[in-house]
Scaffold this motif. Structure first.
Motif, short mmCIF file in Angstrom:
data_model
loop_
_atom_site.label_atom_id
_atom_site.label_comp_id
_atom_site.label_asym_id
_atom_site.label_seq_id
_atom_site.Cartn_x
_atom_site.Cartn_y
_atom_site.Cartn_z
N MET A 26 28.43 24.86 30.92
CA MET A 26 29.32 25.82 30.26
C MET A 26 29.33 27.13 31.03
SD MET A 26 29.21 27.35 26.36
CE MET A 26 29.72 25.79 25.63
N SER A 27 30.47 27.82 31.02
CA SER A 27 30.61 29.08 31.73
C SER A 27 29.71 30.15 31.14
CB SER A 27 32.08 29.53 31.65
OG SER A 27 32.21 30.84 32.12
N GLN A 28 29.31 31.07 32.00
CA GLN A 28 28.51 32.21 31.56
C GLN A 28 29.26 33.05 30.54
OE1 GLN A 28 25.47 33.43 32.15
NE2 GLN A 28 25.49 35.62 32.50
N TYR A 29 30.59 33.14 30.70
CA TYR A 29 31.41 33.99 29.83
C TYR A 29 32.57 33.18 29.24
CZ TYR A 29 28.93 37.37 32.75
OH TYR A 29 27.97 38.06 33.44
N GLN A 30 32.80 33.37 27.96
CA GLN A 30 33.93 32.75 27.29
C GLN A 30 35.00 33.78 26.93
OE1 GLN A 30 34.05 29.29 26.74
NE2 GLN A 30 32.24 29.39 28.05
N ARG A 31 34.55 35.00 26.63
CA ARG A 31 35.49 36.05 26.20
C ARG A 31 35.06 37.37 26.82
NH1 ARG A 31 38.90 36.34 21.75
NH2 ARG A 31 38.06 34.37 21.04
N LEU A 32 36.00 38.02 27.50
CA LEU A 32 35.74 39.30 28.15
C LEU A 32 36.61 40.38 27.52
CD1 LEU A 32 35.85 38.11 31.89
CD2 LEU A 32 33.82 38.35 30.43
N LEU A 33 36.05 41.57 27.35
CA LEU A 33 36.81 42.71 26.82
C LEU A 33 36.81 43.81 27.86
CD1 LEU A 33 38.21 44.43 24.66
CD2 LEU A 33 35.94 45.00 23.74
N LEU A 34 38.00 44.19 28.30
CA LEU A 34 38.16 45.27 29.26
C LEU A 34 38.75 46.48 28.55
CD1 LEU A 34 38.36 46.55 32.11
CD2 LEU A 34 40.58 45.40 32.36
N ILE A 35 38.06 47.62 28.67
CA ILE A 35 38.55 48.87 28.13
C ILE A 35 39.12 49.70 29.28
CG2 ILE A 35 37.95 51.04 26.98
CD1 ILE A 35 37.90 48.66 25.10
N LEU A 36 40.40 50.08 29.16
CA LEU A 36 41.07 50.83 30.21
C LEU A 36 41.43 52.24 29.75
CD1 LEU A 36 43.66 48.42 31.87
CD2 LEU A 36 41.53 49.26 32.86
N ASN A 37 41.38 53.16 30.70
CA ASN A 37 41.94 54.49 30.51
C ASN A 37 43.31 54.49 31.17
OD1 ASN A 37 42.69 57.15 30.50
ND2 ASN A 37 40.77 57.93 31.34
N PRO A 38 44.38 54.55 30.40
CA PRO A 38 45.73 54.45 31.00
C PRO A 38 46.00 55.53 32.04
CG PRO A 38 45.82 54.20 28.62
CD PRO A 38 44.44 54.67 28.95
N ALA A 39 45.26 56.63 31.99
CA ALA A 39 45.47 57.70 32.96
C ALA A 39 44.97 57.30 34.34
CB ALA A 39 44.78 58.98 32.50
N GLN A 40 44.16 56.23 34.40
CA GLN A 40 43.62 55.76 35.68
C GLN A 40 44.20 54.38 35.99
OE1 GLN A 40 39.44 56.05 34.57
NE2 GLN A 40 39.23 57.88 35.82
N ARG A 41 45.48 54.34 36.31
CA ARG A 41 46.17 53.07 36.53
C ARG A 41 45.67 52.33 37.76
NH1 ARG A 41 52.55 53.44 34.86
NH2 ARG A 41 52.22 54.04 32.67
N HIS A 42 45.09 53.06 38.69
CA HIS A 42 44.63 52.42 39.93
C HIS A 42 43.14 52.12 39.88
CE1 HIS A 42 48.54 53.09 41.71
NE2 HIS A 42 48.47 54.37 41.41
N SER A 43 42.57 52.12 38.68
CA SER A 43 41.16 51.81 38.52
C SER A 43 40.87 50.38 38.98
CB SER A 43 40.76 51.95 37.04
OG SER A 43 39.54 51.31 36.77
N PRO A 44 39.77 50.17 39.71
CA PRO A 44 39.43 48.81 40.14
C PRO A 44 38.94 47.92 39.00
CG PRO A 44 37.69 50.35 40.77
CD PRO A 44 38.83 51.18 40.24
N ALA A 45 38.74 48.49 37.82
CA ALA A 45 38.21 47.71 36.70
C ALA A 45 39.10 46.53 36.35
CB ALA A 45 38.03 48.61 35.47
N LEU A 46 40.42 46.72 36.45
CA LEU A 46 41.36 45.64 36.13
C LEU A 46 41.19 44.48 37.10
CD1 LEU A 46 43.61 45.04 34.09
CD2 LEU A 46 45.25 45.92 35.77
N HIS A 47 41.00 44.77 38.37
CA HIS A 47 40.83 43.71 39.38
C HIS A 47 39.48 43.00 39.21
CE1 HIS A 47 44.42 45.19 41.34
NE2 HIS A 47 43.90 46.40 41.39
N HIS A 48 38.44 43.76 38.89
CA HIS A 48 37.13 43.15 38.65
C HIS A 48 37.18 42.22 37.44
CE1 HIS A 48 34.31 45.44 41.37
NE2 HIS A 48 35.44 46.11 41.53
N ALA A 49 37.80 42.69 36.36
CA ALA A 49 37.89 41.87 35.15
C ALA A 49 38.69 40.60 35.40
CB ALA A 49 38.51 42.70 34.03
#
Length: 296
Positions: free
Chosen positions: A1-24
């Motif tokens: 079974m996968s390590q993760y089944q459900r991931l939650l990403l919290i974004l700050n819309p003011a930082q549209r170029h944040s790498p968090a979206l790509h990592h998630a």
């Protein structure tokens, strides 16, 4: 079974170029997990200078713009085969809203971009990231400014000198979380401990007629044995075991930079360890490393 089944990403819309979206997205693709992306918008106090009607129109337009942007990003990920849902909401208390989302969604991992705060501001206010480290019920993946979106080198930072970490099984949980992430991403797993001789440690060790140099040598030998036991227990190869000398924050930061580490997995005490350094080390290292930090 996968390590993760459900991931939650919290974004700050003011930082549209944040790498968090790509990592998630990369982690969701590797684990085939469902990714829920929530953009939380702080109340725009600057709009209070406007009359009610233009103020509400400005709020509506800004909200619509953020929602459209997030849906466009989500559609890109869906076309790659990812399962993605989105949400945009106004918030007054950022920490409370994030914790409420965690309680409702029950993710295996909360993902968020590190939000750097100045030393002066930290002296008067507890940073949002520190609040989450102390209160969040699930592991936090704090995305740094550097590192591959899909980790290639993962470091488990343990502390065999902490009675709390040993007795509570925190060191084991750190390694298991790091091992699971490494396996999920086909990355290297390294095990690290940073050892610093201090008057606190030496005072706790008890003199017994030994000199400070002898006490230091005995303490180091004892910690190295505990460290090697952990490494052997989880099958970490000899060349990926690193017993460092120096203050934990500076030693781990230098190691991460020199070895191109993508993620450092560390413990957080949530104030249950009044004598340990695990929690404070994790909080302060957020501002020292360029890579991501996974707090367990």
């Amino acid at each position: 079974m996968s390590q993760y089944q459900r991931l939650l990403l919290i974004l700050n819309p003011a930082q549209r170029h944040s790498p968090a979206l790509h990592h998630a997205a990369a982690l969701a693709a590797a684990s085939e997990a469902h990714l829920h992306v929530t953009a939380l918008i702080p109340s725009l106090n600057i709009l209070s200078v406007l009359e009610e009607e233009p103020r509400e129109e400005a709020r509506h337009n800004y909200f619509r713009d953020q929602r459209n942007w997030l849906e466009e990003e989500a559609d890109k990920m869906r076309r790659r085969g990812l399962r993605v849902t989105t949400e945009v909401a106004w918030v007054d208390s950022m920490c409370e809203q994030i914790l409420q989302h965690v309680a409702q969604i029950q993710p295996d991992l909360l993902i968020k971009q590190v939000q750097h705060e100045s030393l002066l501001k930290r002296a008067f206010f507890t940073p949002l990231d520190w609040q989450l480290l102390r209160k969040c019920a699930v592991p936090l993946f704090m995305v740094g400014a550097a590192g591959h979106a899909l980790p290639r080198r993962v470091v488990a930072a343990v502390d065999p000198s902490s009675a709390f970490a040993q007795n509570s099984g925190l060191n084991d949980r750190i390694i298991r979380q790091a091992l699971g992430l490494a396996l999920q991403c086909n990355a290297e797993l390294h095990l690290v401990h940073a050892f610093e001789v201090s008057s606190v440690y030496l005072g706790d060790a008890g003199g017994g007629g030994l000199s400070l140099a002898q006490l230091s040598k005995e303490l180091r030998r004892s910690l190295e044995m505990s460290f090697l036991e952990l490494a052997n227990l989880f099958g970490v190869p000899a060349e990926r075991r690193h017993f460092l000398l120096g203050h934990p924050v500076s030693a781990l930061s230098e190691f991460a930079l020199e070895h191109d580490v993508d993620v450092v997995v560390m413990g957080r005490s949530q104030h249950s360890d009044p004598f340990g350094l695990l929690g404070s080390t994790t909080e302060h290292i957020l501002y020292q490393v360029q890579c991501s930090v996974l707090a367990v």
